[in-house]
Design an enzyme around this catalytic site. Structure first.
Site, PDB file in Angstrom:
ATOM      1  N   GLU A 111       0.914  -1.274  -0.073  1.00  0.00           N
ATOM      2  CA  GLU A 111       0.079  -0.037  -0.032  1.00  0.00           C
ATOM      3  C   GLU A 111       0.874   1.309  -0.188  1.00  0.00           C
ATOM      4  O   GLU A 111       0.857   2.092   0.996  1.00  0.00           O
ATOM      5  CB  GLU A 111      -1.064   0.075   1.115  1.00  0.00           C
ATOM      6  CG  GLU A 111      -1.832  -1.238   1.263  1.00  0.00           C
ATOM      7  CD  GLU A 111      -3.297  -1.312   2.019  1.00  0.00           C
ATOM      8  OE1 GLU A 111      -3.266  -0.263   2.775  1.00  0.00           O
ATOM      9  OE2 GLU A 111      -4.071  -2.030   1.532  1.00  0.00           O
ATOM     10  N   TYR A 165     -11.321  -4.516  -0.130  1.00  0.00           N
ATOM     11  CA  TYR A 165     -12.054  -5.068   1.083  1.00  0.00           C
ATOM     12  C   TYR A 165     -13.722  -4.832   1.225  1.00  0.00           C
ATOM     13  O   TYR A 165     -14.065  -3.844   0.492  1.00  0.00           O
ATOM     14  CB  TYR A 165     -11.450  -4.657   2.476  1.00  0.00           C
ATOM     15  CG  TYR A 165     -10.067  -4.926   3.026  1.00  0.00           C
ATOM     16  CD1 TYR A 165      -9.863  -6.264   3.707  1.00  0.00           C
ATOM     17  CD2 TYR A 165      -8.948  -4.411   2.536  1.00  0.00           C
ATOM     18  CE1 TYR A 165      -8.978  -7.022   4.070  1.00  0.00           C
ATOM     19  CE2 TYR A 165      -7.802  -4.816   3.092  1.00  0.00           C
ATOM     20  CZ  TYR A 165      -7.661  -5.857   3.903  1.00  0.00           C
ATOM     21  OH  TYR A 165      -6.396  -6.415   4.165  1.00  0.00           O
ATOM     22  N   GLU A 198      -4.571  -8.861  -0.570  1.00  0.00           N
ATOM     23  CA  GLU A 198      -5.627  -8.595   0.606  1.00  0.00           C
ATOM     24  C   GLU A 198      -7.097  -8.348  -0.169  1.00  0.00           C
ATOM     25  O   GLU A 198      -7.367  -7.413  -0.765  1.00  0.00           O
ATOM     26  CB  GLU A 198      -5.153  -7.325   1.030  1.00  0.00           C
ATOM     27  CG  GLU A 198      -3.851  -7.407   1.749  1.00  0.00           C
ATOM     28  CD  GLU A 198      -3.515  -6.269   2.759  1.00  0.00           C
ATOM     29  OE1 GLU A 198      -4.402  -5.517   3.448  1.00  0.00           O
ATOM     30  OE2 GLU A 198      -2.331  -6.055   2.849  1.00  0.00           O
TER      31      GLU A 198
END
Ligand code: AHR
Length: 488
Positions: A173, A240, A297
């Site tokens: 990130e 997410y 992720e």
């Protein structure tokens, strides 16, 4: 009951489904590593060199193929030298809970874990606060077989042979916690780091550059303009599922309305759109798909459980999470020409974990069972399908599915996200007929979960609601995940 129709040609496979799509992520965050996977050699909990035996066996049962470590945001403040040798130097984990870690779990412990799991290692290297030489010394320490200074240090710390390192991520990130970089400055820094990222014993190591945050398409565009297959083998993607779409009030893991449930499904289905759009950008610069997408992720992110440390990201896991997992894994399978790896966040006690622990007790979550149901997809071939399926409510597809083939065996994984209607799925192979069918199911009310008193409220059962009277028809019950294996 609604009806859906699935056509496929048994001989038409379109891409390889890498088993690494079924990968996991272990960060120094909350109780993922310490008091999770790693309890220390002196613990009363049965362990091997400090690593819980029941965790290893549970993860082996789902064939965990690749494990990412040590972060996450943690990776960009991790200095590996503090975590090797007899005298470890403690560090402050400033991202997660502000606690001091003693660094008793370091490089040797991580690679031992991978060897116990028989999985590939995926290191996330510190670009944010580390240096090029720190990374190149780490790789020498891990992978050099001769008597170089770093290899001698490894040997004096008890490991003679180098370890196998298949994946190296450089920066995590980097647009955010990994350095707040612009895409252009990330590319320049990445190119510099990767030049010195030499793996001495695993020449096919894959380098992974930090890809976009969710739907940041311009980050992908800049990466693809600046990075070529000789710089990088893959770029990452983080997305997410947040039920409310609001990071300040994400919603509870266990207490949610039907409306919030469907919002969660809608939010998770967005994964398909963003992979499709990032892939289209990648196709422009790399039509042969040499640079892969690693969704390293993903998963549901809720408000933490009441009474737990807000920096530890501990959450329960219900049948809703199982449906979310099935939808995402089907999306990754269906995009396997570009998506070569994915890592659920995170493997234990953090976010959408497959395992939860409390002292010596260990629970397999509904998400763990989905990974079990999908096992036969590992290293299989994706079969081209055409699905006509009903929608529920406002343009929400009722079914999510993928079909793969390994040798003579097919595996269809299908989930029905409706809370109140079953679906009858008619399977129509272009030639031949379906035989030797066997099915398993995971189903429960949307908010049912496994806990330490009732660890198996949600678990897999054999399933026989299919028939091949005139055409082959499988009933996919409301809020269920079904796996059907068969031959043609
Ligand atoms: O998984 C938790 C955090 O989410 C990771 O550390 C970071 O990469 C992401 O923002």
């Amino acid at each position: 009951m609604k009806t859906a129709y699935l056509k496929f040609c048994p001989d038409k496979t379109v891409s390889h489904i890498s088993k690494e799509i079924y990968g996991h992520f272990s960060e120094h965050l909350g109780r993922c590593i310490y008091n999770g996977i790693y309890v220390g050699k002196d613990s009363k909990i049965p362990n091997t060199d400090g690593i819980r035996n029941d965790v290893v066996s549970s993860l082996k049962e789902i064939g965990l193929p690749v494990l990412r470590w040590p972060g996450g945001c943690f990776a960009d403040e991790y200095h590996w030298k503090n975590g090797v040798g007899d005298k470890r130097t403690p560090m402050l984990n400033s991202n997660w809970g502000g606690i001091v870690e003693d660094n008793s779990f370091g490089t040797h412990e991580f690679f031992s874990l991978c060897e116990m799991l028989d999985c590939e290692a995926y290191l996330a290297a510190n670009m944010g606060s580390g240096s090029v030489s720190e990374l190149s010394r780490w790789l020498e320490y891990i992978t050099y077989d001769g008597d170089s200074p770093s290899a001698l240090e490894r040997k004096s710390n008890g490991r003679e042979k180098p370890w196998r390192l298949k994946y190296l991520g450089i920066g995590n990130e980097s647009w955010g916690c990994g350095g707040s970089m612009s895409a252009q400055s990330y590319c320049d820094t990445y190119r510099h780091y990767q030049t010195f990222a030499k793996n001495y014993s695993t020449p096919d190591m894959m380098k992974i550059a930090c890809g976009p945050n969710a739907d940041d398409y311009s980050w992908t565009e800049t990466l693809m303009q600046n990075l070529k297959p000789w710089h990088t083998d893959a770029i990452s993607l983080h997305y997410y599922t947040i039920p409310t779409g609001d990071w300040q009030h994400k919603g509870s893991a266990t207490s949610f309305s039907d409306e919030e449930y469907y919002d969660t499904i809608r939010s998770t289905l967005y994964m398909d759109e963003i992979i499709t759009k990032h892939s289209a950008i990648m196709d422009k610069y790399d039509p042969e798909s040499k640079i892969k997408l690693a969704v390293d992720e993903w998963g549901c992110w809720y408000d933490v459980e009441e009474g737990t440390n807000p920096g530890f990201l501990y959450q329960q896991n219900t049948m809703r999470d199982a449906i979310v997992a099935a939808i995402n894994l089907n999306i990754f399978n269906n995009h396997s020409s570009r998506v070569s790896m994915a890592n659920l966040a995170q493997v234990m006690n953090v976010l959408q974990a497959v395992l939860l622990s409390e002292g010596e007790k260990l629970v397999k979550t509904p998400t763990w069972y989905v990974f079990k149901l999908f096992l036969a997809h590992h290293d299989s071939e994706l079969v081209k399908t055409s699905l006509a399926a009903p929608e529920i409510g406002d343009n929400l597809p009722m079914l999510s599915l993928s079909l793969s083939k390994k040798g003579e065996s097919f595996l269809l994984s299908v989930s029905n996200c409706s809370l109140d209607e079953d679906c009858s799925l008619l399977l129509d192979p272009e030639h031949g007929c379906i035989k030797n069918a066997q099915a398993q199911i995971l189903t429960a009310d949307k908010d049912v979960y496994n806990d330490f008193d009732s660890p198996e409220r949600v678990s897999i059962s054999d399933y026989d609601r299919f028939s091949s009277d005139s055409a082959f028809t499988l009933t996919v019950p409301k809020r269920s995940v079904v796996s059907l294996s068969f031959e043609v």
